[in-house]
Design a protein around this motif. Structure first.
Motif, PDB file in Angstrom:
ATOM      1  N   PRO A 236       0.853  -1.291  -0.053  1.00 21.97           N
ATOM      2  CA  PRO A 236       0.058  -0.075  -0.132  1.00 21.97           C
ATOM      3  C   PRO A 236       0.817   1.332  -0.091  1.00 21.97           C
ATOM      4  O   PRO A 236       2.133   1.255   0.588  1.00 21.97           O
ATOM      5  N   ASP A 237       0.264   2.187  -0.624  1.00 21.84           N
ATOM      6  CA  ASP A 237       1.031   3.430  -0.633  1.00 21.84           C
ATOM      7  C   ASP A 237       0.654   4.269   0.744  1.00 21.84           C
ATOM      8  O   ASP A 237       1.310   5.094   1.318  1.00 21.84           O
ATOM      9  N   VAL A 238      -0.576   3.962   1.297  1.00 23.42           N
ATOM     10  CA  VAL A 238      -1.009   4.618   2.466  1.00 23.42           C
ATOM     11  C   VAL A 238      -1.673   3.451   3.444  1.00 23.42           C
ATOM     12  O   VAL A 238      -2.508   2.650   2.793  1.00 23.42           O
ATOM     13  N   VAL A 239      -1.230   3.318   4.855  1.00 24.18           N
ATOM     14  CA  VAL A 239      -2.070   2.604   5.650  1.00 24.18           C
ATOM     15  C   VAL A 239      -2.470   3.394   6.839  1.00 24.18           C
ATOM     16  O   VAL A 239      -1.991   4.234   7.209  1.00 24.18           O
ATOM     17  N   VAL A 240      -4.103   3.358   6.851  1.00 20.37           N
ATOM     18  CA  VAL A 240      -4.776   4.023   7.581  1.00 20.37           C
ATOM     19  C   VAL A 240      -5.061   3.133   8.789  1.00 20.37           C
ATOM     20  O   VAL A 240      -5.879   2.067   8.571  1.00 20.37           O
ATOM     21  N   ASN A 300       7.542   1.297   2.556  1.00 17.87           N
ATOM     22  CA  ASN A 300       7.555   2.785   1.943  1.00 17.87           C
ATOM     23  C   ASN A 300       6.227   3.470   2.085  1.00 17.87           C
ATOM     24  O   ASN A 300       6.172   4.420   1.651  1.00 17.87           O
ATOM     25  N   ALA A 301       5.212   2.619   3.036  1.00 17.14           N
ATOM     26  CA  ALA A 301       3.967   3.376   3.158  1.00 17.14           C
ATOM     27  C   ALA A 301       3.805   4.687   3.939  1.00 17.14           C
ATOM     28  O   ALA A 301       4.709   4.585   5.017  1.00 17.14           O
ATOM     29  N   ARG A 302       2.970   5.679   3.643  1.00 17.72           N
ATOM     30  CA  ARG A 302       2.430   6.630   4.675  1.00 17.72           C
ATOM     31  C   ARG A 302       1.773   5.927   5.756  1.00 17.72           C
ATOM     32  O   ARG A 302       0.693   5.427   5.380  1.00 17.72           O
TER      33      ARG A 302
END
Lengths: 374, 374, 374, 374
Positions: A236-240, A300-302
């Motif tokens: 993922p690019d972003v993990v929330v 690499n995820a935000r």
């Protein structure tokens, strides 16, 4: 009824172009949909399309929603059995339809019998390629992220699958607004350290490395739910992470006790109603450790810790934990974002955020994520 | 799956309390749902409820929506066959749930094979009485009133049942806002004098006296669709007629010709683009006659002719006709009300009013009706 | 014009019932309005009311808004001079009108000549008592709190009084929603440690103990702006601090240098774009010290640090500082609340939050404060 | 205050580029603003601009609103006298500002002393050309069109200028949405045949040919209000007539009697509460004649009769009259459009449509006009 003689049955492995959403075991001869928001997607150029489903449960039945060209057109309970569900019929055979079948119900740790399997398709046309979306988002959360309360009247109080929704949900809405594929790991009542009722086993982090480790039972074992998840297959690019609401509740609820082992746990309040420092510390440590675990598998995820749709009592502790994590690791790619609180107007069923609350949260979260991705 | 051993099957005639919505033939051993918005309603005190449905069609399948406590929770296509559909399960057995099963698809004059029948119920509780609502409204209209376009993406162009909706519809929304039971008679493409393509047989008035006279085929005959409707059984407080949109289109489309009889019809334009006076007169006469027919069977109803969700070119003719009717009869209980036009933002699928347009229309119409009922 | 012979002139000291909003020196023979949102309020039972104003400035003229029964009816620039402004005329003499005259422009540290004085009233009726509101709120902030950008077109770029507004402002709107009197201390460009351009003298805390200490010049001295403020005269239930936005900007702008003394200051960035730890620490210390100072003078107030209408880069530092303050003092009556970010749609003039952004912020902040006050 | 030495005084006749809005006598040495919405417009490249105004009245004072770059920034009462009003100061001298000064109050037939005159300007820059808008609209109406109720609290009941507004008004908003210049002729309480209280002299049509014929008194005569209006000087693309609301009220109010002449008038109700046919006919004749008069002076305009913001009791008569007019004249360029009704939520002061009602009306009317202009 006039039968459509052009329908041909496809095993999933025979389908030229298909997208599977949600963590799975990778094998496609039989596709289990474990998590809410998981599903299958097709670009179907043909007039009629069916899907063969197998549903089962001891207590809590699965539900699906069907989207045609990104709009929900059907939502239905799946009673037990193996049968065909028609996704569309009578449409222009020359037009490509984007079709998604999405599990509306969270993974059900409380029901080892709950399962939803995709067997096959029947179609009279051709499957066209599906373009990849530019981003990927992973959501990890509790009942809010499971969309509990997004369906049904405000007065509803039963804890049943009918009130859970995957697409009237900030996860789906945020992903659509950002233009992202997404996956969800969520469990109603669970936290990062304990569940709302102080059970320290009901935490999401312990199961993060598995395909769907919080499930139980032999059937789910056989379906690969407890297999190691291949993080490399979908970065993922972003993990929330939307956890903390139940950890906060644990301070207000009675001690949990395992009658079998005698083991017990309780997040304690001080006499003045403030949180006991030691227990708050334990929560913060759990946040920090979970961040480290997420980072390990998603280099690499935000990572964005979000919180606030049902109040913000744990926010200072979350900020402290994230701060401490960043200080200890030097990892600058982690942040905290407060989501808008649910109000009387935006409340859904079961005293949970309703669709309006999810739409508002998605609007603000999407904007925040878009800035992160710039 | 664990079976619920407490379920008991009920013939419709055995159910103590039940409300049938929409025109029917009155017999309940087998209940056909002919019109959009028709359906059955229960106050069910129990944990699990099923309904036995029989659906068929040559081409256009029926759809239903299920409402629990006035909120839509499921919408599904009904493929051909006779089978049980679960309405809810796992709920608190001690609470009364209001349940409605509503036909989402208009009566289908184009498909003699289309039918939707209710056979029986399975339930583990008791049926409680259902209070009558203070008012009754009858809606008569075309595709707008059939909710064509209230489901699906704006780009959708297929004329298929999937895009028709009964509850995301100004009829349902107006009735809810006013606090009224309602019935709908509607047919996509039809008018008060002719259809959009100049067919003079496709008009609603000719079939007003029958249960569902615009259907075709032996099956529908056997189900009582062509029986005389018993107006005395359900006298509306308000009759809303939303016709004229297709009559207006007829001026812009080619002549209709019946190849069998050689009969033809065309609503003509003058060279300057204005409506041919004689043909406009024929439309006005049709409006006037329909008002007289409605009045004959509903002596005490307020009649409201509404128009405008897809433009207002016929409005002067409608006003003239209503005026002339009132002048000739002295009937003061008839009025005209302009509905808000659909915009780019409120458009739905198939270039028809979308949910937002229906919501706006319902808001204004409900307010107007509330004033009439004061 | 027909003169109203019943008008009688009142010195402020002669008015039976009057409310003064905003910090003042307490003397009423001549009332200076220093801060934005400050003003006078009357319950006037009469037909015609005038106010005598004296305005002056070197560069930036004051503005006022007039509210009748809580609705703004007039907004005007006050050019230099001493003159009468009519608040209303021709009204029913037997009705009580609530009238407020409010300064729309922030205290102007940049213009020693700026002043707005109230001298007297002319009235033909009686002044009625004004009920106290149940709560008091003090707001401390920067340009956002000064309502910069709440008036004018998005394209406006001049830094002039015209674009500042006190009532289309989250402060006024929050106070109205909560049902509170309020006072504001604010200065565009200033922070808790430094201004946006690194000037360490331009901080709000240094002037907190004075009536309006950030003003300059002999005239303001004579008006009492630099007198000690009597905190006992008005103890707020809630103190809202909305500072940090300019402190964040300081990291991105060039060094400030005082040419006279050679003194300079710069909040530094690391090479990777992150904040320099030492400078961040200085910011956090400033937050902590300001909290201690606010607490000293407002022993019972809930203190809420709000932030977020123009992004949240300083939020972790704010949380850290508040945390540290609470840990060191044991003061549990302090919290942090994130306000909704401004978007393209809610932006006002001068790239500042517009009215829609202020309304949204007020809606969320009012709800949060209402919970605090429960 | 530091004086701006660069200001230079301009007679109106000396200004290179200036737009006058609203009907006037054409002479510019002294410009009277008779009608609501009338005013002057400049494109001013300079830092500071003042306008010299002369206001007077016996009872009802005029108000103005100032718009900078199409946004209202100031609204103020104009007390009696001749004086300078500053429109802006301290702005970037190199930017062009669009500035409009607009009369907020309707022409006041009830006050022969009411006048608002523009004498001169003071400016330190250059006047730039003002591009013409592509369309022109003329509005003719009553209190709704005068914006009565668009300012102030719902509870306000005094009939005073303060509650009248020209820009929070469907006229201004419609013109802005369409991209049109506009002029307004309106008078609170008046109709097309009689006023709300049955006075047959208080009708708009009788004064249509004059500059502002409904005014009274020698001063207005001297200012040219009673001069013939030069229709050739400004030919509208659309004429919007919003009359009928007061004609409808006349049926419900007592007889009007001129004590001097003994003359009397009453629009009668039948015993059953319906309108007396003869009196209704008189209303329709008045509509028809007014249409003929408007057409005479505006041969190419689309004429739209709008109605409905305070209910639609006269709509059938309006449709009949417009129909009859079209039938008799063959004029196809006339239509009727129903505006949305005002609701509890959209109500303004004095039981008149509020800003929200005007915004809604403007949205629908602008869309309708845009279709007419296509």
């Amino acid at each position: 009824m006039k039968a459509n003689d052009n329908l041909r049955t496809y095993a999933l492995t025979d389908i030229a172009h298909m997208k599977v959403h949600g963590r799975t075991n990778g094998g496609l001869s039989l596709l289990p949909l474990f998590w809410t928001g998981s599903g299958v997607e097709f670009n179907a150029k043909g007039s009629e399309l069916w899907i063969e489903i197998e549903a089962d449960y001891d207590r809590y039945e699965p539900w699906i929603v069907i989207l045609i060209n990104s709009v929900p057109v059907s939502r239905q309970m799946l009673t037990a059995g193996r049968y065909w569900v028609c996704l569309f019929r009578g449409m222009n055979p020359d037009e490509v339809k984007n079709v998604r079948v999405v599990r509306e119900l969270q993974a059900m740790s409380a029901d080892p019998g709950n399962s939803l399997l995709i067997h096959a398709l029947k179609f009279d046309g051709e499957f066209a390629p599906i373009a990849d979306k530019p981003y990927k988002i992973e959501f990890i959360g509790d009942s809010i992220t499971s969309g509990e309360g997004t369906v049904g009247a405000k007065a509803e109080e039963d804890w049943i699958p009918m009130w859970f929704g995957a697409v009237r949900n900030y996860t789906y809405l945020t992903a659509e607004a950002v233009g992202a594929e997404y996956r969800v790991l969520s469990q109603s009542g669970w936290g990062v350290l304990t569940s709302w009722d102080n059970n320290p086993r009901n935490n999401l982090p312990d199961y993060y490395e598995k395909v769907c480790g919080l499930l139980t039972g032999d059937k789910n074992a056989a379906l690969g739910a407890f297999d190691d998840y291949d993080f490399g297959s979908w970065q993922p690019d972003v993990v929330v992470v939307n956890l903390g609401t139940n950890d906060g509740s644990a301070f207000q609820t009675p001690e949990w006790k395992d009658e079998a082992t005698g083991e017990s746990h309780k997040q304690r309040l001080n006499e003045d109603g403030s949180y006991h420092e030691e227990d708050l510390k334990a929560f913060e440590t759990a946040v920090r450790r979970f961040l480290a675990k997420i980072r390990k598998y998603n280099p690499n995820a935000r990572i964005v810790w979000v919180y606030g749709m049902l109040g913000i009592p744990m926010m200072p502790a979350i900020y402290r934990a994230v701060d401490e994590y960043k200080r200890m690791t030097g990892d600058g790619n982690v942040s905290v974002f407060q989501l808008p609180n649910t109000t009387a107007e935006t409340m859904g069923s079961r005293t949970h955020p309703g669709v309006l609350a999810h739409e508002k949260a998605a609007e603000e979260l999407a904007r925040y994520i878009q800035e992160l991705l710039r």
